[in-house]
Design a protein around this motif. Structure first.
Motif, PDB file in Angstrom:
ATOM      1  N   THR A 140       0.856  -1.182   0.000  1.00 47.33           N
ATOM      2  CA  THR A 140       0.000   0.000   0.000  1.00 47.33           C
ATOM      3  C   THR A 140       0.897   1.238   0.000  1.00 47.33           C
ATOM      4  O   THR A 140       0.667   2.185  -0.732  1.00 47.33           O
ATOM      5  N   TYR A 141       1.884   1.225   0.874  1.00 44.90           N
ATOM      6  CA  TYR A 141       2.839   2.333   0.993  1.00 44.90           C
ATOM      7  C   TYR A 141       4.258   1.794   0.873  1.00 44.90           C
ATOM      8  O   TYR A 141       4.525   0.658   1.265  1.00 44.90           O
ATOM      9  N   GLY A 142       5.154   2.628   0.337  1.00 45.30           N
ATOM     10  CA  GLY A 142       6.518   2.146   0.196  1.00 45.30           C
ATOM     11  C   GLY A 142       7.556   3.226   0.443  1.00 45.30           C
ATOM     12  O   GLY A 142       7.309   4.419   0.243  1.00 45.30           O
ATOM     13  N   ILE A 143       8.699   2.777   0.949  1.00 43.30           N
ATOM     14  CA  ILE A 143       9.864   3.650   1.057  1.00 43.30           C
ATOM     15  C   ILE A 143      11.017   2.915   0.372  1.00 43.30           C
ATOM     16  O   ILE A 143      11.304   1.757   0.706  1.00 43.30           O
ATOM     17  N   VAL A 144      11.630   3.575  -0.624  1.00 38.40           N
ATOM     18  CA  VAL A 144      12.796   2.987  -1.262  1.00 38.40           C
ATOM     19  C   VAL A 144      14.006   3.444  -0.452  1.00 38.40           C
ATOM     20  O   VAL A 144      14.336   4.632  -0.441  1.00 38.40           O
ATOM     21  N   GLY A 145      14.590   2.505   0.278  1.00 32.12           N
ATOM     22  CA  GLY A 145      15.714   2.885   1.117  1.00 32.12           C
ATOM     23  C   GLY A 145      16.248   1.706   1.898  1.00 32.12           C
ATOM     24  O   GLY A 145      15.639   0.624   1.902  1.00 32.12           O
TER      25      GLY A 145
END
Lengths: 256, 321
Positions: free
Chosen positions: B298-303
């Protein structure tokens, strides 16, 4: 002394599932494999045969003859001695499958231990092992990750919730449903594969077993999961991303 | 109108959340609701069961019922189901429920639907929805040709109703004449964690190979502590020996359905997705923007976990304060 292993042929996990107009799984493009948990069951039976000279491993499956024989041949190639195919329609409910298995095992002179996988990844019912035990009047343990045996008993470890482990002793004959961790299933050897190809399978028609196949449940419809909106990726500095994420979880998704 | 029997499970003298869900569903059907509980402390939860609609509660207080024994429990539960004359039995698809009720169904010649995620009760008509093919498809199912129906529900799927503080219940003690058993529970070794099991957890923080090494799971544990979450893992890190198998989510591990699933450093192999795609909200944190997990998230952080997790833990701490 016989060890029975009940296996099931299922679509490979990687298979894309499509629903046909008839509200059945569209068989086109389905790659059939042996249910992954059943491999642990076969491995354990073969290991026990190695420890008990003169014993045998018999593998039995329920399903349409045309495709299911292949799963039995995979088991034979791993090292099982005999294969029995109970020819039956696909997608029977667990009670019917379990009844058929228990009758055939009884007809073949019974078992010391019946091994199964703890779950079939297609219908996800995790029921046949316990029902088979009930119809055979054997004790059972499911989700087994450790197994040992003496002349009268088997001792197993069952994984329950929260990492809890139950050590269970059962008088044989008994049903044991295998979990990952029980062992490392062997690969089929080349001579094993050659031998399995030539092996004559014993065939039994489910109708010949003389029990009524009345189902107690009925599938009304099959649905594929709803299309999911694309992921919302956070942007900016890490601190900003983290703070927008927490805000979205609290205010939009409302899961905090 | 039929009668619904809810088999309830409890912990530390309180009904499990999943059992409250079942009682609530039974109560809102408008039918008579009775409960069943076993173990020497079973009677202690009768008041709570009544507040969620159980008018009678059948209890087996024998200490032999303190440890799960399939043979003994099958006997006890079939007797109670018969005695109660219930036409529908609800239980949780827990480690215990999934092991016990298929055998009970076979003995009673009852119909059973296991691992359900939706339930509709309308008079005698009961329909449920179950994930099949590792969650890649859902099957809408109903019963036929059976006087007794059994439904096993996954936790976290049904709403919990408001308890009625003044309700009372009638405790019916049932004793079991156990024959000589062929199943002996030699030992029960408790898990090391006091946290909710993955299958019951409402929030799960899960780590994969992207966590780089076993020691880095402490970052997940810190985050989990703030959220009251349970830590999970992918197959890769279980096979690498970083964590034990009981933490594995996915095929050959556990199937989970929390409200919030935070996947850190997990690429999202289909076998992993099979075990967690039923989660309501999925957060993916991964260095690879093309990782398949982002297609389910649903939500993402590329890191990288090392940059994101400490900050995220601090931010949650503030939000939960």
């Amino acid at each position: 002394m016989k060890f029975f292993v009940c296996i099931k042929q299922v679509p490979d996990t990687e298979t894309k599932i499509k629903v046909g107009a008839d509200q059945q799984i569209d068989p086109a493009g389905v790659k059939w494999v042996m249910n992954p948990y059943d491999e642990y069951a076969i491995e354990e039976a073969i290991k026990q045969r190695e420890k008990n000279p003169g014993s045998q491993v018999w593998v039995v499956t329920v399903g349409p003859k045309a495709r299911t024989a292949e799963a039995l041949r995979t088991a034979l190639a791993m090292g099982a001695d005999e294969g029995i195919l109970i020819d039956a329609p696909a997608n029977l409910e667990p009670q019917i499958t379990a009844k058929a298995l228990s009758l055939v095992i009884q007809q073949e002179g019974g078992a010391k231990v019946v091994f199964t996988g703890r779950l079939a990844i297609d219908d996800n019912a995790s029921s046949v092992s316990q029902m088979l035990a009930e119809f055979s009047n054997f004790p059972h343990t499911t989700v087994v990750s450790k197994f040992s045996m003496d002349s009268e008993n088997v001792t197993v470890e069952r994984e329950a919730e929260g990492g809890q482990c139950e050590v269970v002793q059962m008088a044989t004959p008994a049903v044991v449903a295998a979990n990952k961790g029980l062992n490392m299933p062997r690969y089929a050897s080349l001579p094993g594969i050659m031998k399995a190809k030539k092996k004559v399978l014993k065939e039994v028609s489910i109708d010949s077993l003389g029990f009524s196949l009345v189902a107690k449940t009925k599938t009304l419809a099959l649905e594929l999961p709803a299309e999911k909106p694309p992921v919302k990726l956070m942007s900016g500095e890490i601190s900003a991303q983290v703070s927008s994420l927490v805000q979205l979880l609290r205010d939009e998704a409302k899961v905090l | 109108m039929g009668k619904i029997l809810v088999f309830v499970e409890f912990n530390h003298g309180q009904l499990k959340r999943s059992s409250l869900e079942l009682l609530s569903a039974a109560q809102s059907s408008g039918q008579t609701v009775v409960a069943a509980a076993v173990g020497s402390l079973a009677e202690g939860i009768s008041k709570e069961a009544s507040q969620y609609g159980a008018t009678d509660i059948y209890v087996i207080k024998e200490t032999t019922f303190d440890k799960y024994n399939p043979e003994l429990f099958t006997l006890g539960l079939t007797e109670i189901i018969k005695k109660s004359e219930a036409s529908l039995v609800l239980a949780t698809a827990s480690a215990l429920g999934k092991d016990l009720f298929p055998r009970v169904a076979a003995r009673l010649d009852a119909g059973i639907l296991s691992d359900c995620i939706e339930l509709k009760i309308s008079g005698d008509n009961v329909t449920a929805k179950r994930p099949i093919y590792s969650g890649k498809c859902f099957s809408k199912v109903t019963f036929e040709n059976c006087p007794i129906k059994i439904v096993l529900m996954r936790p976290n799927q049904l709403p919990i109703s408001v308890p009625n503080a003044s309700a009372t219940t009638n405790v019916i003690a049932h004793s079991v004449n156990a024959p000589s058993l062929r199943t002996l529970i030699k030992e029960v070794v408790k898990g090391t964690s006091e946290k909710l099991d993955l299958t019951e957890a409402n929030i799960i923080v899960s780590g994969g190979r992207g966590m780089k090494e076993a020691g880095n799971f402490k970052f997940l544990e810190q985050l989990a502590d703030v959220l009251g979450a349970t830590v999970g893992a992918s197959r890769a890190v279980v096979d690498a020996g970083w964590v034990t198998h009981d933490l594995q989510v996915g095929q050959t591990g556990k199937t989970v359905a929390p409200s919030l699933y935070i996947a850190v450093g997990i690429s999202g192999a289909i076998q992993h997705l099979a075990g967690m795609s039923g989660s309501k909200v999925i957060v993916a944190i991964n260095t690879d923007a093309n990782a398949p997990i982002f297609q389910k998230a649903t939500y993402g952080i590329v890191g990288d976990f090392a940059d994101v997790l400490p900050k995220l833990t601090e931010e949650f701490k503030r939000a939960m304060a």
